[in-house]
Enzyme design. Structure first.
Site, PDB file in Angstrom:
ATOM      1  N   ARG A 129      -5.430   1.085   7.744  1.00  0.00           N
ATOM      2  CA  ARG A 129      -5.253  -0.360   7.639  1.00  0.00           C
ATOM      3  C   ARG A 129      -4.433  -0.949   8.782  1.00  0.00           C
ATOM      4  O   ARG A 129      -4.395  -2.153   8.979  1.00  0.00           O
ATOM      5  CB  ARG A 129      -4.609  -0.698   6.282  1.00  0.00           C
ATOM      6  CG  ARG A 129      -5.555  -0.522   5.110  1.00  0.00           C
ATOM      7  CD  ARG A 129      -4.815  -0.473   3.773  1.00  0.00           C
ATOM      8  NE  ARG A 129      -4.239   0.852   3.493  1.00  0.00           N
ATOM      9  CZ  ARG A 129      -3.574   1.161   2.373  1.00  0.00           C
ATOM     10  NH1 ARG A 129      -3.391   0.244   1.443  1.00  0.00           N
ATOM     11  NH2 ARG A 129      -3.096   2.372   2.190  1.00  0.00           N
ATOM     12  N   GLN A 145      -1.169  19.451   6.857  1.00  0.00           N
ATOM     13  CA  GLN A 145      -2.325  19.134   6.009  1.00  0.00           C
ATOM     14  C   GLN A 145      -3.466  18.792   6.969  1.00  0.00           C
ATOM     15  O   GLN A 145      -3.649  17.645   7.358  1.00  0.00           O
ATOM     16  CB  GLN A 145      -2.004  17.942   5.095  1.00  0.00           C
ATOM     17  CG  GLN A 145      -3.117  17.636   4.108  1.00  0.00           C
ATOM     18  CD  GLN A 145      -2.936  16.281   3.411  1.00  0.00           C
ATOM     19  OE1 GLN A 145      -2.113  15.458   3.806  1.00  0.00           O
ATOM     20  NE2 GLN A 145      -3.725  16.041   2.380  1.00  0.00           N
ATOM     21  N   SER A 172       7.140   8.963  -0.015  1.00  0.00           N
ATOM     22  CA  SER A 172       6.067   8.521   0.871  1.00  0.00           C
ATOM     23  C   SER A 172       6.642   8.223   2.244  1.00  0.00           C
ATOM     24  O   SER A 172       7.606   7.471   2.365  1.00  0.00           O
ATOM     25  CB  SER A 172       5.414   7.247   0.324  1.00  0.00           C
ATOM     26  OG  SER A 172       4.417   7.591  -0.590  1.00  0.00           O
ATOM     27  N   ALA A 193      29.683 -11.359  57.388  1.00  0.00           N
ATOM     28  CA  ALA A 193      28.460 -11.805  56.727  1.00  0.00           C
ATOM     29  C   ALA A 193      27.234 -11.390  57.522  1.00  0.00           C
ATOM     30  O   ALA A 193      27.270 -11.302  58.754  1.00  0.00           O
ATOM     31  CB  ALA A 193      28.493 -13.313  56.550  1.00  0.00           C
ATOM     32  N   ASP A 207       5.667   6.361   4.373  1.00  0.00           N
ATOM     33  CA  ASP A 207       5.430   4.993   4.854  1.00  0.00           C
ATOM     34  C   ASP A 207       6.252   3.961   4.076  1.00  0.00           C
ATOM     35  O   ASP A 207       5.993   2.771   4.170  1.00  0.00           O
ATOM     36  CB  ASP A 207       3.932   4.650   4.788  1.00  0.00           C
ATOM     37  CG  ASP A 207       3.390   4.631   3.364  1.00  0.00           C
ATOM     38  OD1 ASP A 207       4.070   5.129   2.445  1.00  0.00           O
ATOM     39  OD2 ASP A 207       2.272   4.108   3.174  1.00  0.00           O
TER      40      ASP A 207
HETATM   41  C1  UD1 Z   1      -0.077   5.333  -3.042  1.00  0.00           C
HETATM   42  C2  UD1 Z   1      -0.317   5.580  -4.549  1.00  0.00           C
HETATM   43  C3  UD1 Z   1      -0.145   4.270  -5.305  1.00  0.00           C
HETATM   44  C4  UD1 Z   1       1.226   3.693  -5.026  1.00  0.00           C
HETATM   45  C5  UD1 Z   1       1.463   3.559  -3.533  1.00  0.00           C
HETATM   46  C6  UD1 Z   1       2.895   3.172  -3.276  1.00  0.00           C
HETATM   47  C7  UD1 Z   1      -1.965   7.394  -4.582  1.00  0.00           C
HETATM   48  C8  UD1 Z   1      -3.370   7.757  -4.847  1.00  0.00           C
HETATM   49  N1  UD1 Z   1      -1.653   6.106  -4.730  1.00  0.00           N
HETATM   50  O1  UD1 Z   1      -1.088   4.454  -2.590  1.00  0.00           O
HETATM   51  O2  UD1 Z   1      -0.282   4.486  -6.698  1.00  0.00           O
HETATM   52  O3  UD1 Z   1       1.353   2.429  -5.670  1.00  0.00           O
HETATM   53  O4  UD1 Z   1       1.224   4.807  -2.859  1.00  0.00           O
HETATM   54  O5  UD1 Z   1       3.140   2.950  -1.914  1.00  0.00           O
HETATM   55  O6  UD1 Z   1      -1.171   8.258  -4.279  1.00  0.00           O
HETATM   56  N2  UD1 Z   1      -0.847  10.886   2.732  1.00  0.00           N
HETATM   57  C9  UD1 Z   1      -0.870  12.206   3.064  1.00  0.00           C
HETATM   58  N3  UD1 Z   1      -2.037  12.903   2.953  1.00  0.00           N
HETATM   59  C10 UD1 Z   1      -3.176  12.327   2.499  1.00  0.00           C
HETATM   60  C11 UD1 Z   1      -3.149  10.976   2.117  1.00  0.00           C
HETATM   61  C12 UD1 Z   1      -1.957  10.266   2.241  1.00  0.00           C
HETATM   62  O7  UD1 Z   1       0.144  12.785   3.491  1.00  0.00           O
HETATM   63  O8  UD1 Z   1      -4.190  13.040   2.417  1.00  0.00           O
HETATM   64  C13 UD1 Z   1       0.411  10.150   2.882  1.00  0.00           C
HETATM   65  C14 UD1 Z   1       0.289   8.900   3.718  1.00  0.00           C
HETATM   66  O9  UD1 Z   1       0.533   9.187   5.082  1.00  0.00           O
HETATM   67  C15 UD1 Z   1       1.345   7.990   3.133  1.00  0.00           C
HETATM   68  C16 UD1 Z   1       1.454   8.454   1.694  1.00  0.00           C
HETATM   69  O10 UD1 Z   1       0.826   9.703   1.624  1.00  0.00           O
HETATM   70  O11 UD1 Z   1       2.580   8.156   3.794  1.00  0.00           O
HETATM   71  C17 UD1 Z   1       0.779   7.496   0.719  1.00  0.00           C
HETATM   72  O12 UD1 Z   1      -0.584   7.368   1.084  1.00  0.00           O
HETATM   73  P1  UD1 Z   1      -1.291   5.963   1.151  1.00  0.00           P
HETATM   74  O13 UD1 Z   1      -2.686   6.147   1.612  1.00  0.00           O
HETATM   75  O14 UD1 Z   1      -0.464   4.996   1.891  1.00  0.00           O
HETATM   76  O15 UD1 Z   1      -1.302   5.581  -0.405  1.00  0.00           O
HETATM   77  P2  UD1 Z   1      -1.356   4.132  -1.036  1.00  0.00           P
HETATM   78  O16 UD1 Z   1      -2.718   3.600  -0.920  1.00  0.00           O
HETATM   79  O17 UD1 Z   1      -0.262   3.309  -0.487  1.00  0.00           O
HETATM   80 CA    CA Z   2       1.178   3.485   1.222  1.00  0.00          CA
END
Ligand code: UD1
Ligand code: CA
Length: 487
Positions: free
Chosen positions: A41, A100, A127, A452, A129
């Site tokens: 995104r 991963q 997380s 100068a 992020d």
């Molecule tokens: C996720 C949650 C959601 C929550 C939200 C809060 C899931 C399915 N959903 O959604 O319920 O409200 O966080 O912010 O978990 N990542 C990995 N490996 C992967 C996929 C993602 O390490 O295969 C990491 C991403 O880099 C990120 C974090 O996991 O830092 C969350 O992933 P993201 O895709 O941002 O999840 P959301 O859609 O925000």
């Molecule tokens: Ca997220």
């Protein structure tokens, strides 16, 4: 609900060596930070977790918080997309990395970390992020989890606009129990009205997590393994799944889009400005200032609008930074006046010095107490001694300049011969006349004067006058003869 058997052999030993209640202190706890995603995104070449807010990558904020809850050696960053780049950027934090290779969802991230997390009793999942999370909140979440003896504890928050987040489903709003988490995409219209969201921060009983993680499926809109589905999986197996709601909902905000990053950045900057103001710093119009998290400023210093203070910058007391300055990794002493438009990096300014307007101090510029550096003066790798002045239109590079020196307007140290850099030495009390060039290596001795517009190629002995320019000749009556029409 009872806590499952620990999957650690170390826990027995640590229980024996501790007098505290074994259920809490004996728990070996790891923190796993999910940071493998691409961040689609953001529409960026840069992996999501390396995007910066508050002057630091998202992931670095999360790692910092994590490393204040458990030692860095127990923190595991799960990386994948552009893993080498993320690892290189975060190596200095001392945490572990888990690869991963293919990013098949948040549940998959924890599947991949299984081996690394072997031997821990509980795993806190953060997380990568969501950088506003504080160690205090993580600590309280952990405490609640241990107290509840839950298999899974999630941090929830009440958001006015819950759009995009997973929603927490409960049967009984008065108990901590959670039935499931439903992702936005799969939520019904009624579920989307729920304002209690899943923050993406959890604590798992490690044995329960890994005994059941194989039950996750990819039967969802993204065809991914969702870690959120563990709530339903564990609940179905009659394990304890609870939520602890934070009173501080902004701590859970994630930076999934550029707009969200801007919101988080603004929050961090304002929080930093408030902290500094509480410590006695005046900041006019703080919404216009960009002040990084590690910046330190003493009381009674004034920061005017539109100032950037970056990196490890330190400013003393009673100083003033006027508008439009960008100051990075620099130390500024007490009572210094930085006039508008100065740009400064890795420099040190002594107490009471005056800079600008429009001075450019490049790395390793050391300006001593009470010195003046004026408009359109560029410095690099120099020492300008106590009370010395370079007030106008000057370049000083690779130079050591003593105390009480006057550098006239338009002076240039010619430090580069096309291959090598050379040094200019200007001793105490020297006067350099305007528009002089000093061709390094060269030394102007103590108390000497340079006329100068001189081009100085040879050393000037102390207390002497050097003039290095063509003598002026005057041709009287020239104009009358050559340009008769004009007179
Ligand atoms: C996720 C949650 C959601 C929550 C939200 C809060 C899931 C399915 N959903 O959604 O319920 O409200 O966080 O912010 O978990 N990542 C990995 N490996 C992967 C996929 C993602 O390490 O295969 C990491 C991403 O880099 C990120 C974090 O996991 O830092 C969350 O992933 P993201 O895709 O941002 O999840 P959301 O859609 O925000
Ligand atoms: Ca997220």
């Amino acid at each position: 609900m009872t806590k499952s058997k620990r999957n650690s052999s170390a826990s027995a030993a640590s229980t024996a060596s501790s007098n505290a209640p074994p259920s809490v202190s004996a728990s070996r706890i790891a923190i796993a930070i999910m940071a493998a995603g691409k961040g689609t995104r953001l529409k960026s070449q840069l992996p999501k977790v390396l995007h910066e807010v508050g002057g630091k990558p998202l992931l670095e904020h999360v790692i910092r918080a994590a490393a204040r809850v458990v030692p860095a050696k127990d923190v595991y960053a799960i990386i994948g997309y552009e893993a080498d780049r993320v690892r290189a950027a975060m190596q200095h934090t001392g945490v572990n990395f888990v690869l991963q290779g293919e990013q098949r969802g948040t549940g998959h991230a924890l599947m991949v970390a299984r081996e690394a997390l072997f031997g821990y009793d509980d795993v806190i999942v953060l997380s990568g992020d969501a950088p506003l999370i504080t160690p205090e909140t993580v600590g309280r979440l952990k405490g609640f989890h241990l107290e509840q003896k839950a298999a899974m504890t999630l941090l929830s928050a009440e958001l006015e606009t819950p759009t995009g987040y997973g929603r927490v489903l409960r049967k009984n709003p008065h108990s901590a129990d959670v039935q499931a988490i439903v992702e936005e995409k799969a939520a019904s219209a009624a579920q989307r009205k729920i304002k209690e969201i899943n923050s993406g921060f959890y604590v798992f009983d490690a044995a329960e997590l890994y005994a059941n993680i194989g039950k996750l499926s990819t039967d969802n809109a993204n065809a991914e393994y969702y870690l959120t589905d563990m709530a339903h999986v564990l609940r179905k197996g009659k394990r304890g799944v609870v939520a602890w709601k934070t009173e501080n909902p902004s701590e859970v905000l994630g930076g999934n889009t550029r707009a969200e990053l801007a919101d988080i950045d603004e929050k961090m900057r304002l929080a930093k400005s408030r902290q500094l103001m509480a410590e006695g710093v005046t900041i006019f119009y703080p919404a216009t200032c960009v002040i990084d998290a590690d910046v330190e400023i003493g009381p009674d210093t004034v920061i005017e609008p539109y100032v950037q203070l970056l990196g490890a910058t330190k400013i003393g007391t009673g100083a003033r930074v006027r508008s439009y300055c960008i100051i990075k990794d620099s130390e500024i002493g007490d009572g210094v006046m930085v006039r508008p438009g100065c740009v400064m990096e890795r420099s040190r300014i002594g107490a009471g010095a005056i800079l600008g307007p429009y001075s450019h101090l490049r790395p390793e510029s050391e300006i001593a107490e009470g010195a003046h550096v004026g408009n359109f003066v560029e410095t690099k790798k120099i020492r300008l001694g106590r009370g010395s002045k370079a007030n106008h239109l000057t370049y000083l590079g690779d130079a050591e300049i003593g105390a009480g020196v006057n550098i006239g307007a338009g002076t240039i140290t010619c430090n580069y011969d096309g291959t090598h850099k050379h040094k200019t030495l200007i001793d105490d009390g020297v006067f350099i006349g305007s528009d002089s060039t000093l061709v390094a290596p060269v030394r102007v001795g103590k108390g000497a004067y340079v006329g100068a517009a001189s081009c100085i190629t040879d050393d000037v002995p102390p207390d002497s006058l050097a003039i290095g320019r063509a003598r002026q000749t005057v041709k009287e009556g020239w104009a009358r003869v050559k340009k008769p029409g004009k007179t």
